[in-house]
Design a protein around this motif. Sequence first.
Motif, PDB file in Angstrom:
ATOM      1  N   PHE A 269      47.332  26.498  51.478  1.00 25.14           N
ATOM      2  CA  PHE A 269      48.593  26.689  50.490  1.00 25.14           C
ATOM      3  C   PHE A 269      49.995  26.413  51.053  1.00 25.14           C
ATOM      4  CE2 PHE A 269      44.976  28.770  48.195  1.00 25.14           C
ATOM      5  CZ  PHE A 269      45.215  28.149  46.879  1.00 25.14           C
ATOM      6  N   PRO A 270      50.374  27.062  52.286  1.00 23.11           N
ATOM      7  CA  PRO A 270      51.578  26.763  52.924  1.00 23.11           C
ATOM      8  C   PRO A 270      51.934  25.284  53.112  1.00 23.11           C
ATOM      9  CG  PRO A 270      50.482  28.744  54.037  1.00 23.11           C
ATOM     10  CD  PRO A 270      49.680  28.077  52.982  1.00 23.11           C
ATOM     11  N   PRO A 271      51.065  24.362  53.578  1.00 23.33           N
ATOM     12  CA  PRO A 271      51.319  23.179  53.538  1.00 23.33           C
ATOM     13  C   PRO A 271      51.370  22.335  52.376  1.00 23.33           C
ATOM     14  CG  PRO A 271      49.602  23.817  55.167  1.00 23.33           C
ATOM     15  CD  PRO A 271      49.659  25.041  54.282  1.00 23.33           C
ATOM     16  N   LEU A 272      50.528  22.532  51.386  1.00 24.33           N
ATOM     17  CA  LEU A 272      50.620  22.239  49.991  1.00 24.33           C
ATOM     18  C   LEU A 272      51.971  22.458  49.579  1.00 24.33           C
ATOM     19  CD1 LEU A 272      47.132  22.633  48.640  1.00 24.33           C
ATOM     20  CD2 LEU A 272      48.235  20.672  49.503  1.00 24.33           C
ATOM     21  N   ILE A 273      52.605  23.754  49.688  1.00 19.47           N
ATOM     22  CA  ILE A 273      53.789  24.291  49.048  1.00 19.47           C
ATOM     23  C   ILE A 273      54.945  23.368  49.656  1.00 19.47           C
ATOM     24  CG2 ILE A 273      55.371  26.057  48.744  1.00 19.47           C
ATOM     25  CD1 ILE A 273      52.885  27.862  48.438  1.00 19.47           C
TER      26      ILE A 273
ATOM     27  N   TYR B 254      53.904  28.642  61.342  1.00 19.25           N
ATOM     28  CA  TYR B 254      53.190  29.997  61.719  1.00 19.25           C
ATOM     29  C   TYR B 254      51.702  29.977  60.898  1.00 19.25           C
ATOM     30  CZ  TYR B 254      56.841  32.235  64.309  1.00 19.25           C
ATOM     31  OH  TYR B 254      57.818  32.443  65.363  1.00 19.25           O
ATOM     32  N   THR B 255      51.753  29.940  59.684  1.00 20.31           N
ATOM     33  CA  THR B 255      50.444  30.205  58.861  1.00 20.31           C
ATOM     34  C   THR B 255      49.482  29.268  59.345  1.00 20.31           C
ATOM     35  OG1 THR B 255      51.463  28.472  57.273  1.00 20.31           O
ATOM     36  CG2 THR B 255      51.517  31.019  56.904  1.00 20.31           C
ATOM     37  N   GLY B 256      49.890  28.002  59.601  1.00 17.37           N
ATOM     38  CA  GLY B 256      48.830  26.973  60.072  1.00 17.37           C
ATOM     39  C   GLY B 256      48.181  27.414  61.368  1.00 17.37           C
TER      40      GLY B 256
ATOM     41  N   LEU C 204      42.208  21.715  65.751  1.00 18.01           N
ATOM     42  CA  LEU C 204      42.831  21.701  66.959  1.00 18.01           C
ATOM     43  C   LEU C 204      43.876  20.524  67.084  1.00 18.01           C
ATOM     44  CD1 LEU C 204      40.091  23.037  69.421  1.00 18.01           C
ATOM     45  CD2 LEU C 204      41.760  24.388  68.268  1.00 18.01           C
ATOM     46  N   LEU C 205      43.564  19.448  66.896  1.00 16.57           N
ATOM     47  CA  LEU C 205      44.392  18.476  66.992  1.00 16.57           C
ATOM     48  C   LEU C 205      45.520  18.498  65.806  1.00 16.57           C
ATOM     49  CD1 LEU C 205      41.796  15.382  67.398  1.00 16.57           C
ATOM     50  CD2 LEU C 205      43.689  16.343  69.074  1.00 16.57           C
ATOM     51  N   THR C 206      45.128  19.038  64.711  1.00 14.78           N
ATOM     52  CA  THR C 206      46.131  19.095  63.675  1.00 14.78           C
ATOM     53  C   THR C 206      47.490  19.976  64.107  1.00 14.78           C
ATOM     54  OG1 THR C 206      44.579  18.435  61.815  1.00 14.78           O
ATOM     55  CG2 THR C 206      46.999  19.791  61.292  1.00 14.78           C
ATOM     56  N   VAL C 207      46.841  21.231  64.618  1.00 18.01           N
ATOM     57  CA  VAL C 207      47.876  22.125  65.017  1.00 18.01           C
ATOM     58  C   VAL C 207      48.644  21.777  66.302  1.00 18.01           C
ATOM     59  CG1 VAL C 207      47.953  24.428  66.221  1.00 18.01           C
ATOM     60  CG2 VAL C 207      46.574  24.101  64.388  1.00 18.01           C
ATOM     61  N   PHE C 208      47.972  20.999  67.232  1.00 19.84           N
ATOM     62  CA  PHE C 208      48.681  20.608  68.301  1.00 19.84           C
ATOM     63  C   PHE C 208      49.644  19.478  67.925  1.00 19.84           C
ATOM     64  CE2 PHE C 208      49.014  17.618  71.884  1.00 19.84           C
ATOM     65  CZ  PHE C 208      49.578  18.440  72.784  1.00 19.84           C
TER      66      PHE C 208
ATOM     67  N   LEU D  65      40.469  33.886  54.497  1.00 21.07           N
ATOM     68  CA  LEU D  65      42.111  33.905  55.024  1.00 21.07           C
ATOM     69  C   LEU D  65      42.393  32.868  55.905  1.00 21.07           C
ATOM     70  CD1 LEU D  65      42.039  37.780  56.130  1.00 21.07           C
ATOM     71  CD2 LEU D  65      42.709  36.767  53.883  1.00 21.07           C
ATOM     72  N   GLY D  66      41.551  32.130  56.652  1.00 24.17           N
ATOM     73  CA  GLY D  66      41.953  31.247  57.600  1.00 24.17           C
ATOM     74  C   GLY D  66      42.425  29.922  56.692  1.00 24.17           C
ATOM     75  N   VAL D  67      41.191  29.622  55.534  1.00 20.95           N
ATOM     76  CA  VAL D  67      41.459  28.736  54.752  1.00 20.95           C
ATOM     77  C   VAL D  67      42.661  28.571  53.811  1.00 20.95           C
ATOM     78  CG1 VAL D  67      40.235  27.365  52.637  1.00 20.95           C
ATOM     79  CG2 VAL D  67      39.087  27.776  54.589  1.00 20.95           C
ATOM     80  N   LEU D  68      43.000  29.820  53.188  1.00 21.90           N
ATOM     81  CA  LEU D  68      44.330  30.058  52.526  1.00 21.90           C
ATOM     82  C   LEU D  68      45.378  29.686  53.164  1.00 21.90           C
ATOM     83  CD1 LEU D  68      43.423  33.107  50.499  1.00 21.90           C
ATOM     84  CD2 LEU D  68      43.121  30.996  49.825  1.00 21.90           C
ATOM     85  N   LEU D  69      45.584  30.358  54.530  1.00 27.02           N
ATOM     86  CA  LEU D  69      46.812  29.829  55.068  1.00 27.02           C
ATOM     87  C   LEU D  69      46.834  28.669  55.675  1.00 27.02           C
ATOM     88  CD1 LEU D  69      46.585  33.264  57.798  1.00 27.02           C
ATOM     89  CD2 LEU D  69      48.078  32.692  55.784  1.00 27.02           C
ATOM     90  N   MET D  70      45.824  28.010  55.914  1.00 31.27           N
ATOM     91  CA  MET D  70      45.869  26.550  56.234  1.00 31.27           C
ATOM     92  C   MET D  70      46.043  25.451  55.178  1.00 31.27           C
ATOM     93  SD  MET D  70      43.383  26.048  59.550  1.00 31.27           S
ATOM     94  CE  MET D  70      41.830  26.970  59.028  1.00 31.27           C
TER      95      MET D  70
END
Length: 253
Positions: free
Chosen positions: A49-53, A82-84, A112-116, A42-47
Amino acid sequence: MKNERTIIGGLLLFQLVLWLGFLFHHSPRFPGSLTGGILGVLGVLLMIFPPLIYSAVKRIERFKQFVTKRISLGTLLTGHVYTGIVGSILGILHSAHHFQNNLGIWLTTMMLLTVFSGFVGRYYLAYASMEVREKKELLNSLATEYNQLMAKLDRQQTAEIAYIASHNVVSRALNSFVGTEPAIVDPSAPLMLRAERLTESIADVEYAIAMHDVLKRRTTYWLVAHIATSSVFYVLLVFHIWSAIYFGLRWFN
């Protein structure tokens, strides 16, 4: 925007606290369990597909025209944020704080660096731009008020000079008769004080705008940092998924 920034900031803080849990807890077997595997997927899918879209909508013009008729680009960006961060929280839960190899450590660090960096780019830069825009509007207002005040002061001083010139003879006669200098009251003093304060305010606002512009130019590097950390994170994520498949998924047994 303010409420959204508060919610995302709270999630970011929760993620940080959750990550610091490795100081007190780790479970080597949980990542390979059924529950741990589901959280990881689930974490991989959320991180991913939304960025790619979002990237595809932003860069492919035809796709952008098709999608933005139904949903705005800003909404897609908010969804990506949010999904990230939710995906990264699920990723930490999946790891169960079992950071015992270099791949896991670097993968978590890049995540963590990507999210921040994404949070800084999305909210801080937008806030800085809004601050600069508001300060420029304030500067225009102060400049207009200053110009009006100076015009009023100029008209008043011109009237005072004409009055003094026309009453000069009377003033001299009165002075010679009484023997004292008449008290001079400058009615323009309050206007001069106001003009001085406006000048100081304008200088302060101009300095603040200059500092905001400098800071904004420097913080635009966060976008570059976000893209760089995202790229490294996705490469490490591919290696992580490959190693999990190669060495066996225990929850399939």
